[in-house]
Design a protein around this motif. Structure first.
Motif, mmCIF file in Angstrom:
data_model
loop_
_atom_site.group_PDB
_atom_site.id
_atom_site.type_symbol
_atom_site.label_atom_id
_atom_site.label_comp_id
_atom_site.label_asym_id
_atom_site.label_seq_id
_atom_site.Cartn_x
_atom_site.Cartn_y
_atom_site.Cartn_z
ATOM 1 N N SER A 1 28.577 40.928 39.584
ATOM 2 C CA SER A 1 27.221 42.237 40.185
ATOM 3 C C SER A 1 26.327 42.195 39.967
ATOM 4 O O SER A 1 25.585 40.767 38.955
ATOM 5 C CB SER A 1 28.260 43.742 39.133
ATOM 6 O OG SER A 1 27.844 43.446 37.446
ATOM 7 N N THR B 1 31.343 32.809 34.135
ATOM 8 C CA THR B 1 33.138 33.183 34.513
ATOM 9 C C THR B 1 33.401 33.648 33.695
ATOM 10 O O THR B 1 34.248 33.370 32.913
ATOM 11 C CB THR B 1 33.739 32.251 35.581
ATOM 12 O OG1 THR B 1 32.555 32.361 36.893
ATOM 13 C CG2 THR B 1 34.714 33.096 36.444
ATOM 14 N N PHE C 1 38.064 40.424 48.757
ATOM 15 C CA PHE C 1 37.791 38.597 47.480
ATOM 16 C C PHE C 1 38.245 38.240 47.972
ATOM 17 O O PHE C 1 39.228 37.615 49.209
ATOM 18 C CB PHE C 1 38.969 39.874 46.058
ATOM 19 C CG PHE C 1 38.028 40.646 45.551
ATOM 20 C CD1 PHE C 1 36.889 41.379 45.080
ATOM 21 C CD2 PHE C 1 38.610 41.639 45.219
ATOM 22 C CE1 PHE C 1 36.879 42.000 45.074
ATOM 23 C CE2 PHE C 1 38.935 43.041 44.598
ATOM 24 C CZ PHE C 1 37.364 43.130 44.232
ATOM 25 N N TYR D 1 42.188 35.893 42.432
ATOM 26 C CA TYR D 1 41.603 36.711 43.188
ATOM 27 C C TYR D 1 39.632 36.501 42.348
ATOM 28 O O TYR D 1 39.656 36.274 41.280
ATOM 29 C CB TYR D 1 40.913 38.416 42.901
ATOM 30 C CG TYR D 1 42.396 38.696 43.579
ATOM 31 C CD1 TYR D 1 43.398 38.817 43.544
ATOM 32 C CD2 TYR D 1 42.711 40.289 43.005
ATOM 33 C CE1 TYR D 1 44.454 39.239 44.884
ATOM 34 C CE2 TYR D 1 43.328 41.388 42.892
ATOM 35 C CZ TYR D 1 44.650 40.695 43.907
ATOM 36 O OH TYR D 1 45.855 41.818 44.389
ATOM 37 N N LYS D 2 38.965 36.018 43.347
ATOM 38 C CA LYS D 2 37.510 35.874 42.830
ATOM 39 C C LYS D 2 37.014 36.840 42.632
ATOM 40 O O LYS D 2 36.411 37.260 44.844
ATOM 41 C CB LYS D 2 36.872 34.289 43.999
ATOM 42 C CG LYS D 2 37.231 33.298 43.258
ATOM 43 C CD LYS D 2 37.383 32.787 42.455
ATOM 44 C CE LYS D 2 37.684 30.564 43.142
ATOM 45 N NZ LYS D 2 36.716 30.495 40.930
ATOM 46 N N VAL D 3 35.885 37.862 42.443
ATOM 47 C CA VAL D 3 35.145 38.674 42.415
ATOM 48 C C VAL D 3 34.039 38.025 41.609
ATOM 49 O O VAL D 3 33.247 37.526 40.799
ATOM 50 C CB VAL D 3 35.782 39.651 41.290
ATOM 51 C CG1 VAL D 3 35.440 40.570 41.334
ATOM 52 C CG2 VAL D 3 37.526 39.969 41.133
ATOM 53 N N ILE E 1 37.726 46.122 39.073
ATOM 54 C CA ILE E 1 37.064 45.614 39.815
ATOM 55 C C ILE E 1 36.847 46.479 41.427
ATOM 56 O O ILE E 1 35.937 45.932 42.316
ATOM 57 C CB ILE E 1 37.955 43.843 40.260
ATOM 58 C CG1 ILE E 1 39.292 44.869 40.973
ATOM 59 C CG2 ILE E 1 37.670 43.081 39.266
ATOM 60 C CD1 ILE E 1 40.160 43.429 41.657
ATOM 61 N N THR E 2 37.518 47.465 41.119
ATOM 62 C CA THR E 2 36.608 48.570 42.899
ATOM 63 C C THR E 2 36.031 49.416 41.985
ATOM 64 O O THR E 2 35.605 50.605 43.143
ATOM 65 C CB THR E 2 38.248 49.296 43.059
ATOM 66 O OG1 THR E 2 38.804 49.719 41.949
ATOM 67 C CG2 THR E 2 38.946 47.689 43.928
ATOM 68 N N LYS F 1 40.869 44.384 49.798
ATOM 69 C CA LYS F 1 39.017 44.582 49.506
ATOM 70 C C LYS F 1 38.387 43.503 49.359
ATOM 71 O O LYS F 1 37.174 43.563 48.460
ATOM 72 C CB LYS F 1 39.511 45.036 47.508
ATOM 73 C CG LYS F 1 40.512 46.140 47.125
ATOM 74 C CD LYS F 1 40.634 47.359 47.366
ATOM 75 C CE LYS F 1 41.637 47.774 47.442
ATOM 76 N NZ LYS F 1 41.673 49.046 47.852
ATOM 77 N N GLY G 1 43.921 42.105 47.654
ATOM 78 C CA GLY G 1 42.537 41.030 47.393
ATOM 79 C C GLY G 1 42.581 41.293 48.281
ATOM 80 O O GLY G 1 40.841 41.096 48.742
ATOM 81 N N GLU H 1 37.132 36.108 37.919
ATOM 82 C CA GLU H 1 38.815 35.594 38.195
ATOM 83 C C GLU H 1 39.777 36.475 37.923
ATOM 84 O O GLU H 1 40.145 36.133 36.443
ATOM 85 C CB GLU H 1 38.742 34.100 37.486
ATOM 86 C CG GLU H 1 37.965 33.032 38.030
ATOM 87 C CD GLU H 1 37.742 31.601 38.266
ATOM 88 O OE1 GLU H 1 37.919 30.321 38.606
ATOM 89 O OE2 GLU H 1 38.145 30.889 36.676
ATOM 90 N N VAL H 2 40.799 37.049 38.517
ATOM 91 C CA VAL H 2 41.463 38.464 38.038
ATOM 92 C C VAL H 2 43.091 37.215 38.627
ATOM 93 O O VAL H 2 43.111 35.991 39.345
ATOM 94 C CB VAL H 2 41.731 39.004 39.363
ATOM 95 C CG1 VAL H 2 42.580 39.826 38.326
ATOM 96 C CG2 VAL H 2 40.687 39.969 38.706
#
Length: 480
Positions: A59, A67, A42, A54-56, A124-125, A40, A37, A135-136
């Motif tokens: 977009s 969220t 995050f 993970y906080k993403v 998320i990628t 990447k 994470g 939020e993952v």
């Protein structure tokens, strides 16, 4: 969905499967996921229960949307075939393709739940993916009682809509699940050295299908522990001077036991009688389970008695009487959901110690009162033979909300993409949604996933064509 996307997801799953992740042995997968994470870009957090978040960022154009939480678990049930050399704390899972199915070489595949993480990671990628802030949530030790989900830190999550990707039938949305608990019994035994001239053999029950004790217990497959006790009772009844001990069976609380074994000792004149009883009971069992167990087998082989001897005749007889009362299988069917199990018990594990036999059972029930009553029956059984019982790994049921706005939206998206109506179910398996909902009562949740067959066993397999379709659905649902 293109083949390239499916291949990307399967490649991510292979990366995850290279990292050992047996429940309660997360010392390698946890830092790997933390680093993944961070690499990447995050924001990454963890808590005392080793859950990861993970906080993403949203977009462009979705910054004001609420969220959304995407959730899967990091651990796996570790099962292997007899004779397979595999160290689940150090060795990678090696997968291979059998037509449209992804399988593992001699072990459980771990698609439960690596495929969820792989699909989330792909989303998320993906540069062009449209989504709100995400939020993952990657939970720990799901397979041993939803430990991570049950011990979430307060306010760990901001989102109040959650997609759990831990169901195992494409096009089926799960909106509720049973609660459950483990019940551990300690049954006293007395051992004594064997008389001179006794021959020792090992009885093995093997080749069973096994499977997930929540999903597949309703299929009425054989339980190796139950068969072992039945055969031992028949041997003791037919051969007066026989001795036994060293019972061992099953490997996990949530897996139907595929293998079990015990030591048997008898005078030379009784060997043929033992062999005859084993052959007869094997034939009986094969006839009873002809439609369920194609590879069931009973075997006898030479063995050493071990230190301390085997159970005394009186102690062994009382023990078998107690074990015969353990009610493996479905106890109640649902009155409200046709064809669904309401309450069940998995006769999960047997382990022999110096002066006791340890028994692990796992109880699932949509009604807490029925689960508690079944647990009390197990405690009564233990007390009757001078033993004791205790429960643990309690997890709550997830109460269904059939009028949920999230469910309505998911059904609409599925119909739009597939042209078919989605099925909606309440499962007998335990899902983390119940535990998460106990911390966040206002959380709106749904569970779905690609098709997996026979999880929690070496026959676990993932239906590859379902991966891309379910990913496309998840991507569109997140966008909506």
């Amino acid at each position: 969905m293109t083949d390239n996307t499916t291949e990307k997801i399967l490649k991510l799953m292979d990366e995850i499967n290279r990292i050992p992740r047996q429940s309660h042995h997360l010392e390698k997968i946890h830092p790997w996921l933390m680093n993944w994470g961070k690499e990447k870009g995050f924001e990454v957090r963890t808590d005392a229960a080793h859950n990861i978040l993970y906080k993403v960022p949203a977009s462009p154009g979705y910054e004001s949307a609420p969220t959304l939480v995407l959730q899967g678990h990091m651990d796996m049930v570790c099962e292997k075939r007899p004779g397979v050399e595999h160290d689940f704390q150090n060795d990678p899972i090696v997968s291979w393709r059998d037509g449209d199915w992804l399988k593992a070489k001699g072990t459980s595949l771990g698609a439960d739940n690596a495929i969820a993480l792989a699909m989330i990671f792909a989303l998320i990628t993906e540069e062009k993916a449209e989504h709100p802030a995400l939020e993952v949530l990657i939970t720990s030790d799901e397979e041993t009682g939803l430990v991570g989900a049950q011990n979430l830190e307060p306010d760990f999550l901001e989102g109040r809509v959650l997609l759990n990707i831990d169901s195992e039938d494409e096009g089926v949305f799960t909106i509720g699940c049973a609660g459950g608990m483990d019940v551990n019994l300690t049954l006293p035994v007395e051992c004594a050295p064997l008389p001179e001239g006794f021959e020792t053999m090992e009885l093995t029950i093997g080749g069973l299908e096994g499977g997930h004790s929540g999903i597949e217990i309703i299929l009425q497959r054989a339980c190796a522990n139950e068969l072992l006790v039945r055969v031992l009772r028949a041997i003791v009844d037919a051969v007066p001077d026989v001795r036994f001990g060293g019972l061992c069976g099953g490997s996990a609380h949530n897996a139907i036991p595929r293998d079990a074994c015990a030591l048997i000792a008898v005078s030379a004149k009784g060997v043929s009688k033992v062999k005859k009883v084993v052959e007869e009971m094997e034939a009986v069992s094969k006839a009873e389970y002809a439609q369920r167990e194609k590879n069931l087998r009973f075997t006898l082989g030479a063995a050493k008695p071990g230190e301390g001897g085997l159970f005394t005749p009186e102690s062994g007889g009382k023990l078998l009487d107690a074990l015969k009362q353990i009610p493996h299988g479905v106890k109640f069917m649902s009155y409200s959901v046709p064809g669904a199990a309401d309450t069940s018990l998995n006769f999960a594990m047997l382990r022999t110690e110096a002066a006791a036999l340890k028994v692990l059972t796992n109880i699932r029930s949509a009604r807490a009162s029925r689960g508690a009553s079944l647990a009390e029956s197990m405690y009564c059984l233990a007390r009757l033979c001078g033993g004791s019982g205790a429960s643990g790994n309690h997890y709550p049921a997830w109460e269904p909300r059939p009028d949920s706005a999230l469910l309505a939206r998911a059904k609409t998206v599925w119909k739009k993409l597939s042209g078919e109506e989605a099925e909606v179910e309440v499962t007998h398996a335990g899902l983390e949604c119940g535990a998460i909902g106990s911390h966040y009562p206002d959380m709106e949740m749904i569970s779905f996933g690609p098709t997996i067959r026979q999880p929690h066993s070496p026959d676990e397999r993932l239906f590859i064509p379902s991966v891309g379709r379910v990913y496309a659905f998840m991507k569109e649902l997140v966008k909506s």
